[in-house]
Design an enzyme around this catalytic site. Structure first.
Site, PDB file in Angstrom:
ATOM      1  N   LYS A  97       0.862  -1.179   0.000  1.00  0.00           N
ATOM      2  CA  LYS A  97       0.000   0.000   0.000  1.00  0.00           C
ATOM      3  C   LYS A  97       0.897   1.226   0.000  1.00  0.00           C
ATOM      4  O   LYS A  97       1.590   1.503   0.981  1.00  0.00           O
ATOM      5  CB  LYS A  97      -0.925   0.030   1.218  1.00  0.00           C
ATOM      6  CG  LYS A  97      -1.912   1.199   1.161  1.00  0.00           C
ATOM      7  CD  LYS A  97      -2.803   1.251   2.375  1.00  0.00           C
ATOM      8  CE  LYS A  97      -3.877   2.327   2.189  1.00  0.00           C
ATOM      9  NZ  LYS A  97      -3.297   3.654   1.896  1.00  0.00           N
ATOM     10  N   ASP A 140       1.880   5.168   0.121  1.00  0.00           N
ATOM     11  CA  ASP A 140       1.390   6.322   0.883  1.00  0.00           C
ATOM     12  C   ASP A 140       1.703   7.588   0.095  1.00  0.00           C
ATOM     13  O   ASP A 140       2.765   8.200   0.264  1.00  0.00           O
ATOM     14  CB  ASP A 140       2.064   6.351   2.259  1.00  0.00           C
ATOM     15  CG  ASP A 140       1.410   7.353   3.211  1.00  0.00           C
ATOM     16  OD1 ASP A 140       0.323   7.861   2.873  1.00  0.00           O
ATOM     17  OD2 ASP A 140       1.974   7.625   4.273  1.00  0.00           O
ATOM     18  N   GLU A 189       3.026   1.330   5.290  1.00  0.00           N
ATOM     19  CA  GLU A 189       1.696   1.773   5.704  1.00  0.00           C
ATOM     20  C   GLU A 189       0.719   0.611   5.792  1.00  0.00           C
ATOM     21  O   GLU A 189      -0.208   0.622   6.587  1.00  0.00           O
ATOM     22  CB  GLU A 189       1.168   2.827   4.723  1.00  0.00           C
ATOM     23  CG  GLU A 189      -0.111   3.463   5.216  1.00  0.00           C
ATOM     24  CD  GLU A 189      -0.810   4.305   4.154  1.00  0.00           C
ATOM     25  OE1 GLU A 189      -1.773   4.978   4.512  1.00  0.00           O
ATOM     26  OE2 GLU A 189      -0.397   4.257   2.990  1.00  0.00           O
TER      27      GLU A 189
END
Length: 325
Positions: free
Chosen positions: A44, A46, A185
């Protein structure tokens, strides 16, 4: 001599007009990774979600909210012109990486902002994870596995401003554990067999890593609700003193909020325990600590997305988060 009639060329394949705008598919937040071979996993990132649109004579970078930020992402736009296709739409995330190779939203904000920064816009990387349109063909109805199969050769081997966001061939729970240990993240899980659909979707899931630490409560900002707290003012230990690390405005019930306000009103401070000016703030002696869940630190040393988890009396200096200079 007989003239052989010429065969008519086969009709050209139908061309899909490029959609003027594609609202992004947004992942649904869940507590743990899904199981099964139908799911693909990625890091993921950021950063800022972008659609990079290449058309004849024009390349644009469009944000999730529909804003044209082409000028902010000049290096990405320049590289998109060199991908060798007349028209395409890439879906991905613009990021700046820290020294450990992790995406850092604070660094990205500074790189595209007006304030002086150690990072400039040339360090922004666009990690493309989906291909929605390619040379006259709308790919949104194809399954994710096929869209990525067509995307990968376009970006294979690229290490510049545009890169391929790789899938991680691993068990979801194990990947999530490792991602959190590395300070990422979180992770994204996507169904391989599903088409691309705009909006928040159950076939895309996000699982976030959270950090838990203890911070000193140095005061509060009153809520518009009578008798309640709007934001707790928090501090960490630095050297022999305390330094302000931001405010927390979520995580409590109305009853807990009223109780917190009573506790802090009972230990008023003659002057703030940290260097901080807040109009209307009520400062307290640094005798209570709060358990806080948060996602990361901003570039200017504040907690990102903090949430209150509990309060207790300070038991000693070692339990409070310490910032090492």
């Amino acid at each position: 001599m007989t003239n052989t009639p010429r065969k008519k060329p086969p009709p050209a394949p139908p061309t899909d007009p490029m959609p003027r705008r594609v609202d992004p598919c947004v992942a649904t937040l869940v507590d743990k990774p899904p199981k099964g071979p139908d799911w693909a996993f990625e890091v993921k990132w950021d950063g800022y979600r972008l659609a990079v649109r290449v058309e004849p004579g024009e390349v644009r970078a469009i944000t999730r909210g529909g804003y044209d930020w082409t000028r902010k992402f000049g290096s990405i736009v320049a590289e998109a012109r060199q991908l060798g296709h007349k028209s395409l739409i890439l879906d991905g995330e613009a990021v700046v990486l820290d020294d450990q190779g992790r995406s850092d939203f604070g660094l990205l904000q500074r790189a595209i902002g007006k304030k002086p920064s150690l990072h400039d816009a040339g360090e922004i990387i666009f990690y493309a994870f989906d291909l929605l349109y390619l040379d006259g063909h709308n790919l949104q109805n194809l399954p994710l596995s096929e869209r990525r199969r067509q995307l990968e050769p376009i970006l294979a081997g690229r290490t510049g401003a545009i890169r391929f966001s790789e899938e991680v061939d691993a068990d979801g729970e194990e990947f999530f554990r490792v991602a959190c240990e590395l300070g990422l993240e979180g992770i994204i899980a996507k169904r391989r067999d599903k088409p691309y659909r705009s909006g928040r979707r159950p076939e895309w899931l996000k699982i976030k890593c959270a950090r838990h630490d203890t911070f000193v409560i140095v005061g509060y900002e009153p809520s518009t609700v009578p008798g309640a707290i709007g934001r707790l003012l928090l501090a960490a230990r630095k050297g022999e003193g305390l330094v302000y690390v931001g405010g927390c405005g979520t995580g409590w019930s109305n009853q807990e909020s009223a109780k917190l306000r009573e506790l802090l009103n009972a230990i008023p401070a003659d002057s703030p325990a940290v260097k901080l000016k807040r109009k209307g703030a009520v400062f307290a002696r640094p005798l209570l600590v709060a358990e806080i869940e948060y996602r990361a630190w901003t570039q200017d040393g504040k907690l990102r997305h903090p949430s209150f988890k509990g309060v207790r009396e300070m038991g000693g200096p070692t339990e409070v988060y310490e910032i090492v200079a």
